[in-house]
Scaffold this active site. Structure first.
Site, PDB file in Angstrom:
ATOM      1  N   PRO A   2       0.826  -1.205   0.000  1.00 50.52           N
ATOM      2  CA  PRO A   2       0.000   0.000   0.000  1.00 50.52           C
ATOM      3  C   PRO A   2       0.864   1.260   0.000  1.00 50.52           C
ATOM      4  CG  PRO A   2      -0.838  -1.581   1.586  1.00 50.52           C
ATOM      5  CD  PRO A   2       0.481  -2.113   1.102  1.00 50.52           C
ATOM      6  N   GLU A   3       0.522   2.191  -0.880  1.00 49.21           N
ATOM      7  CA  GLU A   3       1.239   3.456  -0.984  1.00 49.21           C
ATOM      8  C   GLU A   3       0.357   4.567  -0.413  1.00 49.21           C
ATOM      9  OE1 GLU A   3       2.864   3.981  -4.954  1.00 49.21           O
ATOM     10  OE2 GLU A   3       3.157   1.821  -5.181  1.00 49.21           O
ATOM     11  N   ARG A 115       1.508 -11.244   5.894  1.00 45.33           N
ATOM     12  CA  ARG A 115       2.965 -11.365   5.829  1.00 45.33           C
ATOM     13  C   ARG A 115       3.671 -10.846   7.087  1.00 45.33           C
ATOM     14  NH1 ARG A 115       4.755 -10.065  -0.433  1.00 45.33           N
ATOM     15  NH2 ARG A 115       3.098 -11.239  -1.447  1.00 45.33           N
TER      16      ARG A 115
END
Length: 278
Positions: A2-3, A115
């Site tokens: 995600p940016e 993750r």
């Protein structure tokens, strides 16, 4: 990963979900470590949040700051696959749920991260930039705005390719791989151009392009390529509107030349060899 637009979409979603004014009744944890195998600061989270109400949700780069009415804020980074979502208390925990804030109104605020590269921590209000993760960040192009000469000044002595330059979080906070390619295409700048050869005009064009690309993506709820969903569990729509990223072999929307793909510093770069000629 995600940016900035995806994290901003989560921030706005949490505001829409009426997180403001709601108190934290309890904090629960999976007990599994998150970023860098660091143990979750569960005791600190409990001390900082128990009985306190959320005042606001802010963002700095790719980090969320959940401000509380006490001394502390909750600092969240989504990592590569994290999501911060609200849910009914009775709803089963999704797989890979690692931190849960049980709210006084009967809902949960849940941090889900398959993750486990994300982060949940506490930071003192008013001293956010003292946190090691935030101290190194450059200006946020949306939350703080970019001074007109920032990129030109920062790039003046940098020989690194311009795409890697704008991915440096010490230069710009929040810009990631997708939006770097999009902004360089919009500004007609080759991703391989040395940053120090941007010049005043190139830096000015890139400043505008970065702002416009990010704002457009925010309006579309961010880009979902794999895991990302907003605070309401809905994927972002911006992937439908990407102009060059992921479009290798397709015609350039501006001139019709086939979009090219190459690897730069281990990341995929997309550009038009005609519009963005060196």
């Amino acid at each position: 990963m995600p940016e900035l637009p995806e994290v901003e979409s989560v921030r706005r979603g949490l505001v829409r979900r009426r997180l403001r004014g709601v108190a934290v009744a309890r904090v629960r944890s999976s007990g599994k470590p998150l970023r860098l195998a660091r143990p979750q600061p569960l005791a600190a989270l409990r001390r900082a949040t128990h009985g306190h109400r959320f005042l606001d949700v802010r963002r700095l780069g790719k980090y969320l700051l959940l401000e509380l009415d006490g001394r502390w804020s909750v600092l969240v980074h989504l990592g590569m696959s994290g999501n911060l979502v609200t849910a009914k208390r009775a709803d089963p925990w999704a797989p890979h749920t690692h931190v849960v804030f049980e709210l006084a109104d009967g809902r949960d605020l849940r941090f889900v991260d398959p993750r486990r590269f994300g982060m949940v921590d506490v930071v003192e209000r008013g001293r956010e930039r003292a946190h090691p993760s935030l101290a190194v960040l450059g200006p946020d192009p949306i939350a703080e705005g970019l001074p007109p000469d920032h990129l030109a000044t920062a790039a003046a002595s940098r020989a690194t390719p311009v795409k890697q330059f704008i991915l440096d979080q010490a230069v710009l906070a929040g810009v990631g791989n997708i939006y770097a390619s999009e902004a360089l295409w919009l500004a007609r700048i080759a991703p391989t151009r040395p940053a120090r050869r941007l010049g005043a005009d190139g830096a000015a064009a890139l400043t505008v392009a970065i702002h416009d690309v990010l704002e457009f993506a925010i309006d579309n709820g961010g880009t979902t390529l794999r895991d990302f969903v907003g605070a309401d569990g809905v994927p972002g729509d911006n992937g439908e509107y990407l102009l060059v990223y992921g479009r290798a072999g397709e015609p350039c929307p501006r001139c019709g030349t086939a979009i090219k793909k190459a690897m730069q510093a281990g990341r995929a770069t997309y550009w038009c060899p005609t519009c963005q000629a060196r």
